[in-house]
Design a protein around this motif. Structure first.
Motif, PDB file in Angstrom:
ATOM      1  N   ASN A 179      87.114  32.772  43.336  1.00  0.00           N
ATOM      2  CA  ASN A 179      86.149  31.890  44.463  1.00  0.00           C
ATOM      3  C   ASN A 179      87.590  30.359  44.720  1.00  0.00           C
ATOM      4  OD1 ASN A 179      83.924  32.727  45.020  1.00  0.00           O
ATOM      5  ND2 ASN A 179      82.775  31.639  42.751  1.00  0.00           N
ATOM      6  N   GLU A 180      87.961  30.790  43.761  1.00  0.00           N
ATOM      7  CA  GLU A 180      89.687  29.641  43.120  1.00  0.00           C
ATOM      8  C   GLU A 180      90.119  29.984  43.754  1.00  0.00           C
ATOM      9  OE1 GLU A 180      91.148  29.494  38.888  1.00  0.00           O
ATOM     10  OE2 GLU A 180      88.909  28.858  38.599  1.00  0.00           O
ATOM     11  N   LEU A 181      90.709  31.661  44.660  1.00  0.00           N
ATOM     12  CA  LEU A 181      91.412  31.921  45.222  1.00  0.00           C
ATOM     13  C   LEU A 181      90.982  31.868  46.514  1.00  0.00           C
ATOM     14  CD1 LEU A 181      94.010  33.883  46.196  1.00  0.00           C
ATOM     15  CD2 LEU A 181      93.056  35.506  46.031  1.00  0.00           C
ATOM     16  N   ALA A 182      89.741  31.649  47.166  1.00  0.00           N
ATOM     17  CA  ALA A 182      89.351  32.020  48.585  1.00  0.00           C
ATOM     18  C   ALA A 182      89.715  30.193  49.012  1.00  0.00           C
ATOM     19  CB  ALA A 182      87.974  32.439  47.962  1.00  0.00           C
ATOM     20  N   ALA A 183      89.191  29.281  47.616  1.00  0.00           N
ATOM     21  CA  ALA A 183      89.915  27.935  48.142  1.00  0.00           C
ATOM     22  C   ALA A 183      90.940  27.617  47.956  1.00  0.00           C
ATOM     23  CB  ALA A 183      89.239  27.151  46.568  1.00  0.00           C
ATOM     24  N   LEU A 184      91.696  28.623  47.347  1.00  0.00           N
ATOM     25  CA  LEU A 184      93.177  28.624  48.017  1.00  0.00           C
ATOM     26  C   LEU A 184      93.871  28.807  49.102  1.00  0.00           C
ATOM     27  CD1 LEU A 184      94.529  28.917  43.956  1.00  0.00           C
ATOM     28  CD2 LEU A 184      94.945  26.679  45.703  1.00  0.00           C
ATOM     29  N   ASP A 185      93.453  30.135  49.213  1.00  0.00           N
ATOM     30  CA  ASP A 185      94.060  31.217  50.377  1.00  0.00           C
ATOM     31  C   ASP A 185      92.397  32.124  51.127  1.00  0.00           C
ATOM     32  OD1 ASP A 185      95.166  33.018  52.601  1.00  0.00           O
ATOM     33  OD2 ASP A 185      97.376  32.970  51.364  1.00  0.00           O
ATOM     34  N   PRO A 186      92.168  31.777  51.731  1.00  0.00           N
ATOM     35  CA  PRO A 186      90.796  32.203  52.375  1.00  0.00           C
ATOM     36  C   PRO A 186      91.136  34.234  52.596  1.00  0.00           C
ATOM     37  CG  PRO A 186      90.460  30.354  53.075  1.00  0.00           C
ATOM     38  CD  PRO A 186      92.353  29.935  52.509  1.00  0.00           C
ATOM     39  N   ARG A 187      92.151  34.274  53.378  1.00  0.00           N
ATOM     40  CA  ARG A 187      92.397  35.263  53.572  1.00  0.00           C
ATOM     41  C   ARG A 187      92.837  36.183  52.812  1.00  0.00           C
ATOM     42  NH1 ARG A 187      97.306  36.414  58.545  1.00  0.00           N
ATOM     43  NH2 ARG A 187      98.287  35.875  56.977  1.00  0.00           N
ATOM     44  N   ARG A 188      94.022  35.586  51.658  1.00  0.00           N
ATOM     45  CA  ARG A 188      94.336  36.882  50.452  1.00  0.00           C
ATOM     46  C   ARG A 188      92.922  37.552  50.309  1.00  0.00           C
ATOM     47  NH1 ARG A 188      99.475  33.595  48.566  1.00  0.00           N
ATOM     48  NH2 ARG A 188     100.463  34.032  50.129  1.00  0.00           N
ATOM     49  N   SER A 189      91.974  36.031  49.704  1.00  0.00           N
ATOM     50  CA  SER A 189      90.673  36.893  48.655  1.00  0.00           C
ATOM     51  C   SER A 189      89.958  38.050  49.847  1.00  0.00           C
ATOM     52  CB  SER A 189      89.614  35.301  49.105  1.00  0.00           C
ATOM     53  OG  SER A 189      88.258  35.854  48.469  1.00  0.00           O
ATOM     54  N   ARG A 190      90.081  37.969  51.160  1.00  0.00           N
ATOM     55  CA  ARG A 190      88.777  38.263  51.663  1.00  0.00           C
ATOM     56  C   ARG A 190      89.699  39.863  51.923  1.00  0.00           C
ATOM     57  NH1 ARG A 190      85.157  39.376  53.725  1.00  0.00           N
ATOM     58  NH2 ARG A 190      85.490  40.379  56.178  1.00  0.00           N
ATOM     59  N   VAL A 191      91.045  39.390  51.559  1.00  0.00           N
ATOM     60  CA  VAL A 191      91.830  41.051  51.768  1.00  0.00           C
ATOM     61  C   VAL A 191      91.282  42.056  50.125  1.00  0.00           C
ATOM     62  CG1 VAL A 191      94.230  41.635  50.947  1.00  0.00           C
ATOM     63  CG2 VAL A 191      93.631  40.587  53.073  1.00  0.00           C
ATOM     64  N   PHE A 251      86.872  45.550  45.712  1.00  0.00           N
ATOM     65  CA  PHE A 251      86.111  45.951  46.386  1.00  0.00           C
ATOM     66  C   PHE A 251      85.081  47.028  47.217  1.00  0.00           C
ATOM     67  CE2 PHE A 251      86.556  41.336  44.045  1.00  0.00           C
ATOM     68  CZ  PHE A 251      85.388  42.305  43.207  1.00  0.00           C
ATOM     69  N   GLY A 252      85.435  46.624  48.528  1.00  0.00           N
ATOM     70  CA  GLY A 252      84.634  47.124  49.365  1.00  0.00           C
ATOM     71  C   GLY A 252      85.601  48.978  49.748  1.00  0.00           C
ATOM     72  N   GLY A 253      86.610  48.751  49.085  1.00  0.00           N
ATOM     73  CA  GLY A 253      87.402  50.501  49.070  1.00  0.00           C
ATOM     74  C   GLY A 253      87.702  50.773  50.347  1.00  0.00           C
ATOM     75  N   LEU A 254      88.268  49.891  51.786  1.00  0.00           N
ATOM     76  CA  LEU A 254      88.548  49.861  52.970  1.00  0.00           C
ATOM     77  C   LEU A 254      90.064  49.958  53.273  1.00  0.00           C
ATOM     78  CD1 LEU A 254      86.097  48.642  53.368  1.00  0.00           C
ATOM     79  CD2 LEU A 254      86.853  47.367  55.320  1.00  0.00           C
ATOM     80  N   SER A 255      90.278  50.858  53.708  1.00  0.00           N
ATOM     81  CA  SER A 255      92.122  51.031  53.839  1.00  0.00           C
ATOM     82  C   SER A 255      93.354  49.860  54.171  1.00  0.00           C
ATOM     83  CB  SER A 255      92.209  52.747  54.432  1.00  0.00           C
ATOM     84  OG  SER A 255      91.176  51.926  55.707  1.00  0.00           O
ATOM     85  N   VAL A 256      93.646  49.950  55.180  1.00  0.00           N
ATOM     86  CA  VAL A 256      95.094  49.265  55.207  1.00  0.00           C
ATOM     87  C   VAL A 256      94.611  48.965  56.645  1.00  0.00           C
ATOM     88  CG1 VAL A 256      97.401  48.048  55.029  1.00  0.00           C
ATOM     89  CG2 VAL A 256      96.878  49.410  53.128  1.00  0.00           C
ATOM     90  N   GLU A 257      94.303  50.085  56.789  1.00  0.00           N
ATOM     91  CA  GLU A 257      93.977  49.955  58.337  1.00  0.00           C
ATOM     92  C   GLU A 257      92.520  48.907  59.110  1.00  0.00           C
ATOM     93  OE1 GLU A 257      95.136  52.730  56.970  1.00  0.00           O
ATOM     94  OE2 GLU A 257      97.537  52.157  57.536  1.00  0.00           O
ATOM     95  N   GLU A 258      91.555  49.587  57.852  1.00  0.00           N
ATOM     96  CA  GLU A 258      90.375  48.996  57.796  1.00  0.00           C
ATOM     97  C   GLU A 258      90.579  47.577  58.345  1.00  0.00           C
ATOM     98  OE1 GLU A 258      87.306  52.627  57.276  1.00  0.00           O
ATOM     99  OE2 GLU A 258      88.477  51.579  55.523  1.00  0.00           O
ATOM    100  N   THR A 259      91.393  46.788  56.823  1.00  0.00           N
ATOM    101  CA  THR A 259      91.181  45.598  56.698  1.00  0.00           C
ATOM    102  C   THR A 259      92.468  45.201  57.223  1.00  0.00           C
ATOM    103  OG1 THR A 259      90.721  46.438  53.881  1.00  0.00           O
ATOM    104  CG2 THR A 259      92.116  43.750  55.092  1.00  0.00           C
ATOM    105  N   ALA A 260      92.729  45.383  58.352  1.00  0.00           N
ATOM    106  CA  ALA A 260      93.868  45.138  59.187  1.00  0.00           C
ATOM    107  C   ALA A 260      92.729  44.959  60.467  1.00  0.00           C
ATOM    108  CB  ALA A 260      95.280  45.583  59.727  1.00  0.00           C
ATOM    109  N   GLU A 261      91.777  45.868  60.506  1.00  0.00           N
ATOM    110  CA  GLU A 261      90.691  45.626  61.714  1.00  0.00           C
ATOM    111  C   GLU A 261      89.755  44.360  61.326  1.00  0.00           C
ATOM    112  OE1 GLU A 261      87.626  48.845  63.864  1.00  0.00           O
ATOM    113  OE2 GLU A 261      88.902  50.018  62.670  1.00  0.00           O
TER     114      GLU A 261
END
Length: 187
Positions: free
Chosen positions: A132-144, A150-160
């Protein structure tokens, strides 16, 4: 594994109110939902046989309650699924942690009680607070982190999902991991 295009088409049809699409979609995505849940549960102590199934079922119930959700594609669906699973586990950990600190006792199902062990509850809450702290500082990094870890998505899926380049995903992933490591070791 079903073709991503087939899953995406069914998700869009479901978004548009086609209940038959949901019936066709569930068998196609169930194994992947179990894989995501298993990634969460692998971090828990061994010996809890119903954990993965219970987590998938709870996430599934919350997913089908998502009225008006406009699914973009398969990666978007699994990203939301992973986020829901994380929220479910954190919610249970918080409740368990509160009870341990003298909060009011509440009745829980056997599946719910097995999902988050007492030893891991505090760690999961600390990780969620750091996220949550990371999301407040940098939402995109938190989503990555959410999508990759947590989601197990690949680099390519995350980029998509995030509509950024795979190189940017890798850069943000490295920075986020370093920040979380520092933050969690400070506490």
């Amino acid at each position: 594994m079903p073709a991503p295009k087939e899953v995406t088409q069914l998700l869009i049809a479901w978004s548009n109110g086609d209940q038959e699409a949901l019936d066709k979609l569930v068998p196609l995505v169930y194994d992947e939902l179990r894989r995501i849940a298993r990634r969460y549960m692998d971090r828990e102590p061994a010996g809890h046989t119903l954990q993965t199934t219970a987590l998938v079922n709870e996430a599934y119930l919350r997913l089908i309650e998502q009225k008006g959700m406009k699914w973009q594609n398969r990666a978007h669906f699994f990203a939301i699924s992973a986020q829901l699973m994380r929220r479910i586990l954190v919610s249970m950990a918080r409740a368990r942690h509160a009870d341990k600190r003298g909060g009011e006792a509440r009745q829980v199902s056997l599946d719910e009680a097995l999902v988050v062990s007492e030893e891991r509850a505090a760690e999961l809450v600390a990780l969620d607070e750091a996220m949550n702290e990371l999301a407040a500082l940098d939402p995109r990094r938190s989503r990555v982190v959410e999508l990759r870890y947590f989601g197990g998505l690949s680099v390519e899926e995350t980029a998509e999902v995030l509509k950024i380049s795979p190189e940017t995903v890798m850069r943000e992933w490295k920075r986020a991991k370093a920040w979380l490591y520092t933050e969690l070791n400070r506490k």
